[in-house]
Design a protein around this motif. Sequence first.
Motif, PDB file in Angstrom:
ATOM      1  N   GLY A  84       0.489   0.402  -2.240  1.00 35.87           N
ATOM      2  CA  GLY A  84       0.097   1.221  -1.105  1.00 35.87           C
ATOM      3  C   GLY A  84       0.662   2.628  -1.242  1.00 35.87           C
ATOM      4  O   GLY A  84       1.300   2.970  -2.236  1.00 35.87           O
ATOM      5  N   LEU A  85       0.418   3.452  -0.239  1.00 32.70           N
ATOM      6  CA  LEU A  85       0.914   4.822  -0.210  1.00 32.70           C
ATOM      7  C   LEU A  85       1.955   4.980   0.892  1.00 32.70           C
ATOM      8  O   LEU A  85       1.776   4.483   2.001  1.00 32.70           O
ATOM      9  CB  LEU A  85      -0.233   5.806   0.049  1.00 32.70           C
ATOM     10  CG  LEU A  85      -1.220   6.010  -1.106  1.00 32.70           C
ATOM     11  CD1 LEU A  85      -2.428   6.801  -0.619  1.00 32.70           C
ATOM     12  CD2 LEU A  85      -0.554   6.713  -2.287  1.00 32.70           C
ATOM     13  N   GLY A  86       3.040   5.687   0.579  1.00 35.38           N
ATOM     14  CA  GLY A  86       4.058   5.990   1.569  1.00 35.38           C
ATOM     15  C   GLY A  86       3.787   7.326   2.225  1.00 35.38           C
ATOM     16  O   GLY A  86       2.644   7.666   2.544  1.00 35.38           O
ATOM     17  N   THR A  87       4.823   8.127   2.414  1.00 31.96           N
ATOM     18  CA  THR A  87       4.713   9.423   3.082  1.00 31.96           C
ATOM     19  C   THR A  87       3.756  10.351   2.318  1.00 31.96           C
ATOM     20  O   THR A  87       3.833  10.417   1.103  1.00 31.96           O
ATOM     21  CB  THR A  87       6.091  10.095   3.139  1.00 31.96           C
ATOM     22  OG1 THR A  87       7.039   9.151   3.651  1.00 31.96           O
ATOM     23  CG2 THR A  87       6.075  11.310   4.014  1.00 31.96           C
ATOM     24  N   PRO A  88       2.884  11.102   2.968  1.00 30.42           N
ATOM     25  CA  PRO A  88       2.637  11.121   4.415  1.00 30.42           C
ATOM     26  C   PRO A  88       1.444  10.266   4.833  1.00 30.42           C
ATOM     27  O   PRO A  88       1.024  10.320   5.984  1.00 30.42           O
ATOM     28  CB  PRO A  88       2.329  12.603   4.655  1.00 30.42           C
ATOM     29  CG  PRO A  88       1.585  13.010   3.407  1.00 30.42           C
ATOM     30  CD  PRO A  88       2.208  12.218   2.281  1.00 30.42           C
ATOM     31  N   ASP A  89       0.889   9.475   3.904  1.00 31.43           N
ATOM     32  CA  ASP A  89      -0.365   8.763   4.165  1.00 31.43           C
ATOM     33  C   ASP A  89      -0.160   7.404   4.846  1.00 31.43           C
ATOM     34  O   ASP A  89      -0.963   7.009   5.689  1.00 31.43           O
ATOM     35  CB  ASP A  89      -1.141   8.570   2.859  1.00 31.43           C
ATOM     36  CG  ASP A  89      -1.492   9.890   2.210  1.00 31.43           C
ATOM     37  OD1 ASP A  89      -2.398  10.560   2.705  1.00 31.43           O
ATOM     38  OD2 ASP A  89      -0.829  10.265   1.219  1.00 31.43           O
ATOM     39  N   TRP A  90       0.888   6.685   4.436  1.00 31.91           N
ATOM     40  CA  TRP A  90       1.207   5.369   5.009  1.00 31.91           C
ATOM     41  C   TRP A  90      -0.041   4.479   5.067  1.00 31.91           C
ATOM     42  O   TRP A  90      -0.451   4.024   6.127  1.00 31.91           O
ATOM     43  CB  TRP A  90       1.864   5.515   6.383  1.00 31.91           C
ATOM     44  CG  TRP A  90       3.204   6.154   6.286  1.00 31.91           C
ATOM     45  CD1 TRP A  90       3.540   7.416   6.665  1.00 31.91           C
ATOM     46  CD2 TRP A  90       4.392   5.584   5.720  1.00 31.91           C
ATOM     47  NE1 TRP A  90       4.864   7.674   6.392  1.00 31.91           N
ATOM     48  CE2 TRP A  90       5.412   6.557   5.812  1.00 31.91           C
ATOM     49  CE3 TRP A  90       4.694   4.334   5.158  1.00 31.91           C
ATOM     50  CZ2 TRP A  90       6.704   6.333   5.337  1.00 31.91           C
ATOM     51  CZ3 TRP A  90       5.986   4.115   4.701  1.00 31.91           C
ATOM     52  CH2 TRP A  90       6.965   5.098   4.791  1.00 31.91           C
TER      53      TRP A  90
END
Length: 503
Positions: free
Chosen positions: A354-360
Motif C-alpha cells: 500500500g501507500l503511506g503518507t500522503p496518500d494512505w
Amino acid sequence: MKYILALDQGTTSSRAIVFDRKGHVVTVAQREFQQIFPQPGWVEHDAREIWATQHAVALEALDALEKGGAQRGRDIAAIGITNQRETTLLWDRETGQPVANAIVWQDRRTAARCDQLRAQGHAARIQQKTGLVIDAYFSGTKLEWLLDNVPGARERAEAGELAFGTIDSWLVWNLTAGRVHATDASNASRTMLFNLHTQDWDDDLLKLLRVPRAVLPDVVPSSGVVAESESSVFGVALPVAGIAGDQQAATFGQACFAPGMAKNTYGTGCFMLMNTGAQPVASRNRLLTTVGWQGPSGLHRTAYCLEGSVFMAGATVQWLRDGLQVIKSAPEVESLAAQVDDTGDVYLVPAFAGLGTPDWDGYARGTLVGMTRGTTRAHIARAALEAVALQSADVFSAMSRDARIPLRELRVDGGASRNNLLMQMQADFLGVPVVRPQVTETTALGAAYLAGLATGFWQDAQEISAQWQVDRRFDPHLGESERTAKLGRWREAVERAKGWARP
C-alpha cells in the motif's frame, strides 16, 4: 563505565551495537531473520526468532568487546532498545510463548476493518486523540484481529492471562525474564490506542477496538531506568535505561532537539520526522503526530514530532535482489543505476504494502509504468532509487505545509543513506541540501543516547549535539522547472497504482 549497548531490532534483522562515550561504534553484530508471507498482503515474524537473533547478536557484540579487554559488568553502563514499530504481538504471561506470529507493521490484513472504522465516522476522533490516521499500519486493529482470530485469545486476554506488546515490550519481557511488561511513550503513540493529550491508554479507543486494559503494558519514559536484565541473559545484570521506536530514536540520534529540525531514515521504509517541540501539532496534510521521546534531562518532558511514512525504501532494493533478481547484493543497485543517465520515463511505484503518507491507500499495489523495448534492468534500478527519493519528496512537501516554516535542510541516516546517487537524487527532488552525518547508525545511537542520559553516561543534550559531525553534504543540482516536471510525472504514476487490490 565506558560503553552503552544498543539493541536495534529492525524489520529484517536484529543488530547489537556498542558505543563509546564519543558516540563512536566500537563493535557491531547483525543477523537477518525470516520474513513470513502467509497470504498476499500479510506479513508476519516469528517472535521467538526475533528474541533468539537479538540475544545472539548482543552476546556476539559483548564477546567482541571482551576480547579487547573490557568487562561487561564493569564497563557497560546501560542497555538502550530501539525497535521496528507497530509490529504487534500477543503472548502467554505464564509461559512467555507467543500465541501466534507477530503481525508486522507492513501487514494489510486489517485494511477492510479500517475502511469500516472510517465509514462509521471515527477518523476525526481517532486523529484528535492519537495524532494518527486510521490505517492498518498501526497496532490497534492488528491487536483486535489477534484477539478475534486466535482461538480463546479474547477470553484469556480479559482474564489477564495474555500480554500485548510491540517489539520493545517483547525484548524487555525477555531481558527481565517476564518481570517487566512495559513500553515507552514513543511506541505507545503508534498503537492507535494511546491518547497524546492524557499520555495514557484511552478507554474510549479501547472500547471501540474491544481491547481489554489487562493486556496492555505499562507506559514508561523513553529515557529512564526501567529495569535490570536478568543476570542469566548476559552473565551480568545490566540496567535497561532507554527505549524508543526506531524513527524517534533516529531523530534523537541526529540531535534534532530544536523545533523545526528534521531527519529522514532510509531503512526498510523511509521515515521523515520533524521536531515540533513541547506541543503536538495537528496535521492538515495527512501526516502523523507522534510522541518523539519522553524524559531526558535538559529537554522537553515530552517532545512531539510530525512524521511522514514511506513503506517501501530499502525493501524496494531487496525486491530487486530477491524478487526480480536483477542484482546479487543491495550495494550493486547504485552502480547499476548509474549506467544510465535517466530512467527513460520509467517509473516504479513500490506500493507493495500500500501507500503511506500522503496518500494512505491500503489498496494501492506496486506498479511499473513507461517501459519500452529499450528499457533495461539499469533503467528499472534507477527508477527504484528515484522512487525512494520521490516518495520522500511527497512527505517533505506535506511537512513544509504543516509546519508553516520552510525546511532548509534534511539530515539523513540509515543503510541506504550511504548510497551517494540516491542522496543526490533526494537533494535534487527536494530542492534543499541533504546532510549525512559521520555516524549513520543513528537509530541505535539514539537508543544509546537515551540510555546514557538516564544513567549519567552523557550529561545533557549539548554534549550530544557537539558529537554530531557532517560526513557529506549534497546540494541540489536540478533546476526548479525540471524538478516540478519530475514531481508531476511521478504523481501521475502514483495515481495509476492506487486502488488496485480488492478487499
